[in-house]
Scaffold this motif. Structure first.
Motif, PDB file in Angstrom:
ATOM      1  N   PRO A 186      45.135  45.982  32.882  1.00 31.33           N
ATOM      2  CA  PRO A 186      43.763  45.895  33.377  1.00 31.33           C
ATOM      3  C   PRO A 186      43.580  44.898  34.525  1.00 31.33           C
ATOM      4  CG  PRO A 186      43.941  44.921  31.172  1.00 31.33           C
ATOM      5  CD  PRO A 186      45.275  45.529  31.486  1.00 31.33           C
ATOM      6  N   LEU A 187      42.593  45.225  35.360  1.00 33.00           N
ATOM      7  CA  LEU A 187      42.261  44.392  36.516  1.00 33.00           C
ATOM      8  C   LEU A 187      40.829  43.894  36.348  1.00 33.00           C
ATOM      9  CD1 LEU A 187      42.718  43.429  39.476  1.00 33.00           C
ATOM     10  CD2 LEU A 187      41.875  45.665  40.217  1.00 33.00           C
ATOM     11  N   TYR A 188      40.617  42.599  36.471  1.00 31.52           N
ATOM     12  CA  TYR A 188      39.267  42.035  36.331  1.00 31.52           C
ATOM     13  C   TYR A 188      38.737  41.581  37.687  1.00 31.52           C
ATOM     14  CZ  TYR A 188      39.891  42.634  31.461  1.00 31.52           C
ATOM     15  OH  TYR A 188      40.087  43.245  30.247  1.00 31.52           O
ATOM     16  N   ALA A 189      37.515  42.022  38.000  1.00 31.68           N
ATOM     17  CA  ALA A 189      36.869  41.707  39.280  1.00 31.68           C
ATOM     18  C   ALA A 189      36.090  40.414  39.100  1.00 31.68           C
ATOM     19  CB  ALA A 189      35.920  42.838  39.656  1.00 31.68           C
ATOM     20  N   VAL A 190      36.580  39.360  39.717  1.00 28.73           N
ATOM     21  CA  VAL A 190      36.041  38.019  39.461  1.00 28.73           C
ATOM     22  C   VAL A 190      35.067  37.579  40.554  1.00 28.73           C
ATOM     23  CG1 VAL A 190      36.694  35.570  39.251  1.00 28.73           C
ATOM     24  CG2 VAL A 190      38.063  37.324  38.097  1.00 28.73           C
ATOM     25  N   ASN A 191      33.924  37.036  40.092  1.00 33.25           N
ATOM     26  CA  ASN A 191      32.926  36.425  40.979  1.00 33.25           C
ATOM     27  C   ASN A 191      33.428  35.020  41.319  1.00 33.25           C
ATOM     28  OD1 ASN A 191      30.670  34.664  41.600  1.00 33.25           O
ATOM     29  ND2 ASN A 191      29.293  36.303  40.933  1.00 33.25           N
ATOM     30  N   HIS A 192      33.595  34.767  42.615  1.00 36.99           N
ATOM     31  CA  HIS A 192      34.216  33.515  43.082  1.00 36.99           C
ATOM     32  C   HIS A 192      33.493  32.263  42.573  1.00 36.99           C
ATOM     33  CE1 HIS A 192      36.515  31.113  45.997  1.00 36.99           C
ATOM     34  NE2 HIS A 192      35.386  30.486  46.264  1.00 36.99           N
ATOM     35  N   ILE A 193      32.171  32.289  42.583  1.00 31.51           N
ATOM     36  CA  ILE A 193      31.429  31.080  42.191  1.00 31.51           C
ATOM     37  C   ILE A 193      31.488  30.870  40.674  1.00 31.51           C
ATOM     38  CG2 ILE A 193      29.145  29.966  42.210  1.00 31.51           C
ATOM     39  CD1 ILE A 193      30.572  29.896  44.895  1.00 31.51           C
TER      40      ILE A 193
END
Ligand code: KG4
Ligand code: ZN
Length: 339
Positions: A108-115
């Motif tokens: 799986p790939l998780y889309a991370v919010n930078h802040i």
């Protein structure tokens, strides 16, 4: 699901190409290839040049992160990648590499919010930290106070009405002739100056978080001094600007803590490396009975360790992984998924 998943974090939102490997809550590696020297001659980050340099750096940086962690690609359980906010061309390099790796490895790939990741960096050093807590967000693109009510529950409760604090540090540094990135330069010079110049009347604007007016006031001050045929004392300008910029944010954090009754506060983002911000937040924390945490200096500015931590929490919290249609986004608020 494994209790100690092995996660590869990837970060390419601005001018740092970074990859990190996290096993459970143990950071095994955090490799950062900085482009600061390349962009310095232009006085700031040139987006197209940043993307090209991420392209050449990304695979060697990922390989080095895996190698120094002693982890094979096939041992990875998931990948986390910053997909926003940031420079779209730069983000796309990390997002494309992460998608290709996750697809090839069938993980799986998780889309991370930078802040959110900047805030989550604190979990690596402040072991006892648990929500609810507040975060003083102080980066190059975001500024304000966030509230964290659960491992995956973030919301921004106070935000700058215009520029970000890091942007103001960089612009003021440029105006006084200091190189990019200006924040650390102002921090260094401010130590030798006095905060004696009053750029704005903070009493009138006690509750407002705004950096554009402060930046303009510094530029106007420099012009006025020049027009009088005098030379400004740059160290005093730096100390005065830094004190005003930081006090504004720390005052906002303290009043938010008192209003919400949330007594734990963490610092997050590149400007949390600022020595006066650390000193002021610590002192005000002691004065008002707040427990204050700072990430170690190596985790203040952009790095992939924080991306891996955030991806781990998304995974353990049951947040759905991203599909191959994942794209980079330039603007992304805390607690807001664009997918
Ligand atoms: O979080 P970050 O690495 O990137 C973004 O997500 O924007 O923050 C970069 C910002 C830059 O504006 C840089 O000048 C500032 O953090 N910065 C500092 C210091 N170290 C980095 N600002 C003030 N004092 C510092 N010591
Ligand atoms: Zn950042």
């Amino acid at each position: 699901m494994k209790e100690q998943p092995i996660i590869l974090g990837i970060e390419t939102s601005c001018d740092e190409t970074s990859a990190a490997v996290l096993k459970g809550d143990e950071l095994l590696s955090n490799v950062i290839s900085s482009q600061i020297d390349i962009h310095r001659r232009f006085g700031g980050v040139v987006p197209e040049i940043a993307s090209r340099n991420h392209l050449t750096a990304i695979l060697p940086v990922v390989d080095e992160a895996l190698c120094s962690a002693g982890v094979k690609k096939t041992e990875l359980d998931a990948i986390g990648v910053t997909y926003g906010a940031g420079l779209v061309g730069a983000l796309l390099v990390g997002v494309s590499a992460a998608k290709a790796l996750a697809y090839a490895l069938g993980i799986p790939l998780y889309a991370v919010n930078h802040i959110e990741a900047h805030i989550a960096a604190n979990y690596l050093s402040a072991r006892g930290l648990r929500p609810p807590f507040l975060a003083v967000v102080a980066s190059g693109g975001h500024t304000g106070v966030a509230r964290i009510d659960g491992i995956n529950e973030f919301s921004m409760i106070a935000s700058t009405t215009d520029d970000a604090i890091g942007e103001a540090f960089d612009k003021v540094a440029r105006a006084v002739g200091l190189p990019y990135p200006g924040g650390p330069e102002i921090d260094r010079l401010a130590k030798t100056g006095k905060p004696s110049i009053k750029f704005i009347d903070r009493k009138k604007r006690r509750t407002e978080l705004s950096y554009s007016g402060l930046k303009t006031a510094v530029v106007n001050y420099l012009h006025n001094v020049e027009q009088r045929g005098e030379k400004p004392n740059i160290a005093d300008v730096c100390a005065s600007f830094q004190t005003t910029a930081v006090d504004m944010l720390v005052d906002c954090a303290v009043s938010t803590a008192r209003a919400t009754g949330i007594n734990t506060v963490v610092a997050a983002g590149g400007v949390s490396a600022n020595s006066y911000l650390r000193e002021k937040l610590k002192a005000d924390g002691e004065k008002y009975g707040l427990t204050v945490y700072f990430p170690p200096m190596s985790l203040c500015t952009d790095n992939a360790a924080m991306i891996a931590v955030r991806a781990r929490d998304m995974m353990l919290g049951g947040i759905a992984p991203a599909g191959l249609e994942l794209n980079a986004v330039s603007y992304l608020k805390i607690g807001e998924s664009d997918r």
